[in-house]
Design a protein around this motif. Structure first.
Motif, PDB file in Angstrom:
ATOM      1  N   UNK A  91       0.834  -1.206   0.000  1.00 39.11           N
ATOM      2  CA  UNK A  91       0.000   0.000   0.000  1.00 39.11           C
ATOM      3  C   UNK A  91       0.870   1.259   0.000  1.00 39.11           C
ATOM      4  N   UNK A  92       1.933   1.238   0.755  1.00 34.28           N
ATOM      5  CA  UNK A  92       2.848   2.381   0.762  1.00 34.28           C
ATOM      6  C   UNK A  92       3.460   2.563  -0.626  1.00 34.28           C
ATOM      7  N   UNK A  93       3.848   1.469  -1.252  1.00 33.72           N
ATOM      8  CA  UNK A  93       4.397   1.527  -2.612  1.00 33.72           C
ATOM      9  C   UNK A  93       3.360   2.029  -3.614  1.00 33.72           C
ATOM     10  N   UNK A  94       2.077   1.777  -3.321  1.00 34.71           N
ATOM     11  CA  UNK A  94       0.987   2.209  -4.197  1.00 34.71           C
ATOM     12  C   UNK A  94       0.618   3.675  -3.984  1.00 34.71           C
ATOM     13  N   UNK A  95       1.193   4.306  -2.956  1.00 36.43           N
ATOM     14  CA  UNK A  95       0.956   5.729  -2.750  1.00 36.43           C
ATOM     15  C   UNK A  95       0.336   6.129  -1.432  1.00 36.43           C
ATOM     16  N   UNK A  96       0.096   5.188  -0.527  1.00 31.65           N
ATOM     17  CA  UNK A  96      -0.432   5.547   0.790  1.00 31.65           C
ATOM     18  C   UNK A  96       0.588   6.424   1.516  1.00 31.65           C
ATOM     19  N   UNK A  97       0.083   7.368   2.305  1.00 28.92           N
ATOM     20  CA  UNK A  97       0.970   8.291   3.019  1.00 28.92           C
ATOM     21  C   UNK A  97       1.393   7.777   4.381  1.00 28.92           C
ATOM     22  N   UNK A  98       0.749   6.712   4.852  1.00 30.12           N
ATOM     23  CA  UNK A  98       1.079   6.144   6.141  1.00 30.12           C
ATOM     24  C   UNK A  98       0.090   5.065   6.506  1.00 30.12           C
ATOM     25  N   UNK A  99       0.255   4.524   7.703  1.00 27.65           N
ATOM     26  CA  UNK A  99      -0.680   3.499   8.177  1.00 27.65           C
ATOM     27  C   UNK A  99      -0.841   3.602   9.674  1.00 27.65           C
ATOM     28  N   UNK A 100      -1.987   3.108  10.127  1.00 25.98           N
ATOM     29  CA  UNK A 100      -2.315   3.049  11.547  1.00 25.98           C
ATOM     30  C   UNK A 100      -2.888   1.666  11.813  1.00 25.98           C
ATOM     31  N   UNK A 101      -2.462   1.038  12.886  1.00 25.37           N
ATOM     32  CA  UNK A 101      -3.015  -0.256  13.259  1.00 25.37           C
ATOM     33  C   UNK A 101      -4.386  -0.061  13.897  1.00 25.37           C
ATOM     34  N   UNK A 102      -5.300  -0.981  13.645  1.00 22.98           N
ATOM     35  CA  UNK A 102      -6.646  -0.871  14.204  1.00 22.98           C
ATOM     36  C   UNK A 102      -6.641  -0.913  15.732  1.00 22.98           C
ATOM     37  N   UNK A 103      -5.590  -1.421  16.314  1.00 30.52           N
ATOM     38  CA  UNK A 103      -5.505  -1.462  17.782  1.00 30.52           C
ATOM     39  C   UNK A 103      -5.040  -0.131  18.370  1.00 30.52           C
ATOM     40  N   UNK A 104      -4.740   0.862  17.533  1.00 30.60           N
ATOM     41  CA  UNK A 104      -4.315   2.175  18.031  1.00 30.60           C
ATOM     42  C   UNK A 104      -5.452   2.822  18.817  1.00 30.60           C
ATOM     43  N   UNK A 105      -5.075   3.681  19.721  1.00 32.02           N
ATOM     44  CA  UNK A 105      -6.095   4.390  20.506  1.00 32.02           C
ATOM     45  C   UNK A 105      -6.843   5.363  19.597  1.00 32.02           C
ATOM     46  N   UNK A 106      -8.072   5.712  19.974  1.00 34.01           N
ATOM     47  CA  UNK A 106      -8.804   6.717  19.199  1.00 34.01           C
ATOM     48  C   UNK A 106      -8.016   8.024  19.038  1.00 34.01           C
ATOM     49  N   UNK A 107      -7.343   8.451  20.090  1.00 33.84           N
ATOM     50  CA  UNK A 107      -6.558   9.687  20.019  1.00 33.84           C
ATOM     51  C   UNK A 107      -5.433   9.574  19.001  1.00 33.84           C
ATOM     52  N   UNK A 108      -4.762   8.420  18.970  1.00 31.03           N
ATOM     53  CA  UNK A 108      -3.675   8.218  18.002  1.00 31.03           C
ATOM     54  C   UNK A 108      -4.209   8.193  16.574  1.00 31.03           C
ATOM     55  N   UNK A 109      -5.381   7.592  16.370  1.00 33.64           N
ATOM     56  CA  UNK A 109      -5.985   7.567  15.038  1.00 33.64           C
ATOM     57  C   UNK A 109      -6.332   8.982  14.582  1.00 33.64           C
ATOM     58  N   UNK A 110      -6.962   9.757  15.430  1.00 26.71           N
ATOM     59  CA  UNK A 110      -7.335  11.134  15.086  1.00 26.71           C
ATOM     60  C   UNK A 110      -6.080  11.957  14.786  1.00 26.71           C
ATOM     61  N   UNK A 111      -5.057  11.779  15.589  1.00 27.57           N
ATOM     62  CA  UNK A 111      -3.799  12.497  15.360  1.00 27.57           C
ATOM     63  C   UNK A 111      -3.198  12.121  14.010  1.00 27.57           C
ATOM     64  N   UNK A 112      -3.218  10.845  13.657  1.00 23.82           N
ATOM     65  CA  UNK A 112      -2.681  10.391  12.374  1.00 23.82           C
ATOM     66  C   UNK A 112      -3.472  10.979  11.211  1.00 23.82           C
ATOM     67  N   UNK A 113      -4.788  11.022  11.345  1.00 26.86           N
ATOM     68  CA  UNK A 113      -5.617  11.613  10.295  1.00 26.86           C
ATOM     69  C   UNK A 113      -5.276  13.083  10.116  1.00 26.86           C
ATOM     70  N   UNK A 114      -5.203  13.801  11.201  1.00 22.44           N
ATOM     71  CA  UNK A 114      -4.894  15.247  11.111  1.00 22.44           C
ATOM     72  C   UNK A 114      -3.502  15.480  10.542  1.00 22.44           C
ATOM     73  N   UNK A 115      -2.554  14.665  10.930  1.00 17.35           N
ATOM     74  CA  UNK A 115      -1.171  14.788  10.433  1.00 17.35           C
ATOM     75  C   UNK A 115      -1.096  14.523   8.939  1.00 17.35           C
ATOM     76  N   UNK A 116      -1.756  13.469   8.484  1.00 21.51           N
ATOM     77  CA  UNK A 116      -1.625  13.045   7.086  1.00 21.51           C
ATOM     78  C   UNK A 116      -2.587  13.733   6.125  1.00 21.51           C
ATOM     79  N   UNK A 117      -3.594  14.402   6.652  1.00 24.46           N
ATOM     80  CA  UNK A 117      -4.548  15.091   5.767  1.00 24.46           C
ATOM     81  C   UNK A 117      -3.999  16.431   5.287  1.00 24.46           C
ATOM     82  N   UNK A 118      -3.015  16.949   5.989  1.00 22.15           N
ATOM     83  CA  UNK A 118      -2.471  18.267   5.641  1.00 22.15           C
ATOM     84  C   UNK A 118      -1.499  18.215   4.480  1.00 22.15           C
TER      85      UNK A 118
END
Length: 118
Positions: A91-118
């Motif tokens: 997926x990274x090779x296909x162009x994804x900007x990053x990944x988050x494991x489903x076991x991440x905390x809600x706060x970590x997921x929101x932070x990753x979204x905000x970081x990678x959406x910019x």
């Protein structure tokens, strides 16, 4: 406001993520159950970021990521996956900007979204 398209084949995951993102001030542009639906939704909703599961029927997340990035390179794809596997690197090779494991905390997921959406 960040607009996110959620792509996951499990309805309960889609519903939970939708509620979490909305409660965090993130606009949910739509939800999809597979990569084919995601391609249609990207064209219709023009999200800032696609939160993409990898293992899905019809079209998996790697194929969908590749297609989204080829047609709409300005849209970022953040992988959300249950396990770190070879598919994450694909997926990274296909162009994804990053990944988050489903076991991440809600706060970590929101932070990753905000970081990678910019």
């Amino acid at each position: 406001m960040i607009r996110v398209l959620i792509v996951d084949d499990h309805e309960s995951v889609r519903r939970g993520l939708s509620a979490l993102l909305a409660a965090s001030g993130i606009d949910v542009a739509g939800v999809c159950a597979d990569g084919v639906e995601a391609l249609r939704a990207v064209a219709a909703t023009q999200p800032d970021l696609v939160l993409m599961d990898l293992a899905m029927p019809v079209m998996n997340g790697v194929e969908a990521t590749r297609a989204i990035r080829a047609s709409r390179p300005e849209i970022r794809v953040l992988v959300l996956t249950a396990a770190q596997s070879g598919m994450v690197q694909q997926a990274m090779d296909a162009g994804a900007v990053g990944y988050v494991l489903k076991e991440a905390s809600p706060a970590d997921l929101i932070e990753a979204i905000r970081l990678h959406a910019a």
